[in-house]
Design a protein around this motif. Sequence first.
Motif, PDB file in Angstrom:
ATOM      1  N   THR A 130       0.835  -1.205   0.000  1.00 33.44           N
ATOM      2  CA  THR A 130       0.000   0.000   0.000  1.00 33.44           C
ATOM      3  C   THR A 130       0.868   1.253   0.000  1.00 33.44           C
ATOM      4  N   ARG A 131       0.272   2.376  -0.389  1.00 35.48           N
ATOM      5  CA  ARG A 131       0.989   3.645  -0.344  1.00 35.48           C
ATOM      6  C   ARG A 131       1.374   4.005   1.082  1.00 35.48           C
ATOM      7  N   LEU A 134       4.471   2.115   1.965  1.00 37.22           N
ATOM      8  CA  LEU A 134       5.654   2.680   1.315  1.00 37.22           C
ATOM      9  C   LEU A 134       6.083   3.978   1.989  1.00 37.22           C
ATOM     10  N   SER A 305       3.334   0.413  -5.140  1.00 39.50           N
ATOM     11  CA  SER A 305       2.476   0.824  -4.017  1.00 39.50           C
ATOM     12  C   SER A 305       1.012   0.886  -4.424  1.00 39.50           C
ATOM     13  N   GLU A 321       4.372  -7.488   4.937  1.00 34.77           N
ATOM     14  CA  GLU A 321       5.077  -6.208   4.991  1.00 34.77           C
ATOM     15  C   GLU A 321       6.292  -6.297   5.909  1.00 34.77           C
TER      16      GLU A 321
END
Length: 333
Positions: A130-131, A134, A305, A321
């Motif tokens: 995901t953004r 990131l 992302s 993650e």
Amino acid sequence: MAAAARVAPKDYFTPQEWAPLAHKSAWKGPALIAHAWIVIGLAAALAMAFPIAIPLAVMIIGGRQLGLAILMHDAAHGALHPNLKVNDWLGEYLTPGGLVQYRTYHLGHHKYAQQAEDPDLGLSAPFPITRVSLRRKIVRDLTGQTHFKQRWAPLFKRIAQRKSGESALKIVWTFIRHRPRFFIGAAVTIAATAPFGFWWAWFVLWWLPSATWLPLITRLRNIAEHACVAKDEPDPLRHARTTRAGWIARAFLAPYYVNYHCEHHMFMHVPCYNLPRAHRLLRRKEVLPGMLTAPGYWDVLRMASSKPARRDAGRGPTPEERGVEQAAIRALQ
């Protein structure tokens, strides 16, 4: 264990085309090392003369610190100098060092690129993320958290877990003794600059770049090279990604032709300074459309992302993650 599929130079180049690509120059590799150190010196001099330029110098120096690591990578492939002894000396003593251990590890990455046995697979497997994830990683890099976790946290953990009667001072001394370049370099630089009033130069113009900008661009480079590449990818032209880099990207993010990563995986013994020529020849032969490429680093980051945000984003990172974080830290070591 099944090795990754390979390509043969003769499938793409005539002997006349291949010979200059495979040629290892006796002066180009050393010249690139000299270039990296000269740029570092000039950026440091600029910052000491004009402190307002310190943020720019940090990015330039961090980029060249990565550049020295890239040149050590070339030495691991025996591509920095035609004489292997000279190649290994340059790669061990004029770059970050640790060449022998790195060579063993890295050649395993090439042998099993994007296969289950690839030691770097953890760098690409979790993408896309995901953004938010990131951004979190970028913040950790730029604030020195990644550097601390990678370089210093093991020391404090070792001290905290020491056995009864074990000296903390001895643990610290062992830590210092196993990192002679870092501490000797610091001592020599501080001793040379302090008499002129620049006692702070090593901390701000070497350690700070290595603790902030270097981890960030190392992560971005890793993402560009292999993120979103399928595990067990059978096509050797799609094991790694080549990313277009303009002069700004080359100055701050992608030094010494590191962006030609697909070509590097296809022909891993070609010196880095010959990769642009290989790229042009492959484009002329219309091979490029079958290769994994990207128009720029920003495009790769958007793709990497692109995972939709989780509703439980506030609960912390997922196991996937956490896996990519641990792999990224290993790659920085």
